[in-house]
Design a protein around this motif. Structure first.
Motif, PDB file in Angstrom:
ATOM      1  N   MET A   1       0.639  -0.456  -0.024  1.00  0.00           N
ATOM      2  CA  MET A   1       0.128   0.258   0.179  1.00  0.00           C
ATOM      3  C   MET A   1       0.839   1.414  -0.224  1.00  0.00           C
ATOM      4  O   MET A   1       1.513   1.363   0.601  1.00  0.00           O
ATOM      5  N   LYS A   2       0.813   2.360  -0.636  1.00  0.00           N
ATOM      6  CA  LYS A   2       1.101   3.763  -0.606  1.00  0.00           C
ATOM      7  C   LYS A   2       1.167   4.388  -0.548  1.00  0.00           C
ATOM      8  O   LYS A   2      -0.794   4.359  -0.731  1.00  0.00           O
ATOM      9  N   VAL A   3       1.248   5.355   0.189  1.00  0.00           N
ATOM     10  CA  VAL A   3       0.457   6.778   0.291  1.00  0.00           C
ATOM     11  C   VAL A   3       1.167   7.652  -0.140  1.00  0.00           C
ATOM     12  O   VAL A   3       2.508   8.133   0.141  1.00  0.00           O
ATOM     13  N   LYS A   4       0.386   9.016  -0.425  1.00  0.00           N
ATOM     14  CA  LYS A   4       0.352   9.665  -1.862  1.00  0.00           C
ATOM     15  C   LYS A   4       0.187  11.227   0.000  1.00  0.00           C
ATOM     16  O   LYS A   4      -0.677  11.397   0.087  1.00  0.00           O
ATOM     17  N   ILE A   5       0.596  11.771   0.126  1.00  0.00           N
ATOM     18  CA  ILE A   5       1.074  13.201   0.921  1.00  0.00           C
ATOM     19  C   ILE A   5       1.019  13.869   0.016  1.00  0.00           C
ATOM     20  O   ILE A   5       1.984  14.344  -0.522  1.00  0.00           O
ATOM     21  N   LYS A   6      -0.684  14.950   0.382  1.00  0.00           N
ATOM     22  CA  LYS A   6      -1.131  15.592  -0.527  1.00  0.00           C
ATOM     23  C   LYS A   6      -0.609  16.732  -0.294  1.00  0.00           C
ATOM     24  O   LYS A   6      -0.191  18.448  -0.485  1.00  0.00           O
ATOM     25  N   GLU A   7      -0.290  16.936   1.238  1.00  0.00           N
ATOM     26  CA  GLU A   7      -0.049  18.307   1.976  1.00  0.00           C
ATOM     27  C   GLU A   7       0.616  18.253   3.346  1.00  0.00           C
ATOM     28  O   GLU A   7       0.375  17.007   3.937  1.00  0.00           O
ATOM     29  N   TRP A   8       1.666  18.923   3.667  1.00  0.00           N
ATOM     30  CA  TRP A   8       2.077  18.364   4.769  1.00  0.00           C
ATOM     31  C   TRP A   8       2.616  20.649   5.358  1.00  0.00           C
ATOM     32  O   TRP A   8       3.128  21.268   4.908  1.00  0.00           O
ATOM     33  N   HIS A   9       2.296  20.552   7.029  1.00  0.00           N
ATOM     34  CA  HIS A   9       2.874  21.862   7.207  1.00  0.00           C
ATOM     35  C   HIS A   9       3.315  22.063   8.452  1.00  0.00           C
ATOM     36  O   HIS A   9       3.091  20.594   9.204  1.00  0.00           O
ATOM     37  N   ALA A  10       5.014  22.310   8.362  1.00  0.00           N
ATOM     38  CA  ALA A  10       6.081  21.886   9.475  1.00  0.00           C
ATOM     39  C   ALA A  10       5.602  23.163  10.441  1.00  0.00           C
ATOM     40  O   ALA A  10       5.176  23.821  10.120  1.00  0.00           O
ATOM     41  N   VAL A  11       6.172  22.626  11.637  1.00  0.00           N
ATOM     42  CA  VAL A  11       6.023  23.261  12.786  1.00  0.00           C
ATOM     43  C   VAL A  11       7.506  23.319  14.095  1.00  0.00           C
ATOM     44  O   VAL A  11       8.034  22.114  13.904  1.00  0.00           O
ATOM     45  N   ALA A  12       7.891  23.910  14.108  1.00  0.00           N
ATOM     46  CA  ALA A  12       9.814  23.942  14.700  1.00  0.00           C
ATOM     47  C   ALA A  12       9.545  25.291  15.772  1.00  0.00           C
ATOM     48  O   ALA A  12       8.757  25.933  15.638  1.00  0.00           O
ATOM     49  N   THR A  13      10.444  24.677  16.996  1.00  0.00           N
ATOM     50  CA  THR A  13      10.731  25.992  17.699  1.00  0.00           C
ATOM     51  C   THR A  13      12.104  25.631  17.628  1.00  0.00           C
ATOM     52  O   THR A  13      13.089  25.057  17.304  1.00  0.00           O
ATOM     53  N   TRP A  14      12.837  26.466  18.658  1.00  0.00           N
ATOM     54  CA  TRP A  14      14.144  26.767  18.626  1.00  0.00           C
ATOM     55  C   TRP A  14      14.433  27.120  19.827  1.00  0.00           C
ATOM     56  O   TRP A  14      13.413  27.727  20.958  1.00  0.00           O
ATOM     57  N   ARG A  15      15.169  27.483  20.453  1.00  0.00           N
ATOM     58  CA  ARG A  15      15.760  27.737  22.060  1.00  0.00           C
ATOM     59  C   ARG A  15      17.297  28.561  21.867  1.00  0.00           C
ATOM     60  O   ARG A  15      18.024  27.586  21.638  1.00  0.00           O
ATOM     61  N   TRP A  16      17.492  29.011  22.208  1.00  0.00           N
ATOM     62  CA  TRP A  16      18.602  29.248  23.207  1.00  0.00           C
ATOM     63  C   TRP A  16      19.293  28.457  23.596  1.00  0.00           C
ATOM     64  O   TRP A  16      18.646  27.757  24.833  1.00  0.00           O
ATOM     65  N   ASP A  17      21.034  27.833  24.041  1.00  0.00           N
ATOM     66  CA  ASP A  17      21.481  27.025  24.184  1.00  0.00           C
ATOM     67  C   ASP A  17      21.856  27.814  25.957  1.00  0.00           C
ATOM     68  O   ASP A  17      22.999  27.936  26.729  1.00  0.00           O
ATOM     69  N   MET A  18      21.239  28.102  26.506  1.00  0.00           N
ATOM     70  CA  MET A  18      20.545  28.366  27.972  1.00  0.00           C
ATOM     71  C   MET A  18      20.198  27.511  28.638  1.00  0.00           C
ATOM     72  O   MET A  18      19.391  26.762  28.315  1.00  0.00           O
ATOM     73  N   PRO A  19      20.013  27.456  30.278  1.00  0.00           N
ATOM     74  CA  PRO A  19      19.181  26.996  31.272  1.00  0.00           C
ATOM     75  C   PRO A  19      17.843  27.729  30.806  1.00  0.00           C
ATOM     76  O   PRO A  19      17.666  28.081  30.518  1.00  0.00           O
ATOM     77  N   GLU A  20      16.829  26.351  31.198  1.00  0.00           N
ATOM     78  CA  GLU A  20      15.213  27.015  31.112  1.00  0.00           C
ATOM     79  C   GLU A  20      15.082  27.927  31.934  1.00  0.00           C
ATOM     80  O   GLU A  20      14.202  29.204  31.597  1.00  0.00           O
ATOM     81  N   ASP A  21      15.425  27.747  33.419  1.00  0.00           N
ATOM     82  CA  ASP A  21      14.681  28.685  34.187  1.00  0.00           C
ATOM     83  C   ASP A  21      15.656  30.433  34.008  1.00  0.00           C
ATOM     84  O   ASP A  21      15.612  31.145  35.517  1.00  0.00           O
TER      85      ASP A  21
END
Length: 85
Positions: A1-21
């Motif tokens: 069974m083949k699947v064809k992707i018609k549409e794709w919405h990418a979501v990304a996040t970023w962070r500075w390389d620092m402690p969370e708090d």
């Protein structure tokens, strides 16, 4: 069974390389956010780390250092503020 992707919405996040708090010692905004002078975080609002290991938004520390009363000192530890290499 083949699947064809018609549409794709990418979501990304970023962070500075620092402690969370970690927050900017001047404006008290998280480093993942931006300083009060900027609309969007990222390269337009970079972080500056001093030799004393305190971190600030670029615009926050520039405003601080340019004040005559700051005398070029770190607002957190009052040592001479120099950018870490």
């Amino acid at each position: 069974m083949k699947v064809k992707i018609k549409e794709w919405h990418a979501v990304a996040t970023w962070r500075w390389d620092m402690p969370e708090d970690e927050v900017c010692g001047i404006c008290r905004v998280d480093f993942d956010g931006c300083c009060p002078n900027c609309k969007y975080p990222g390269d337009d609002c970079p972080l500056i780390v001093g030799k004393c290991h305190h971190s600030f938004h670029l615009h926050c520390i520039l405003s601080w250092i340019n004040q005559e009363s700051a005398k070029g000192l770190c607002p957190m530890c009052r040592q001479k503020f120099e950018v870490a290499a």
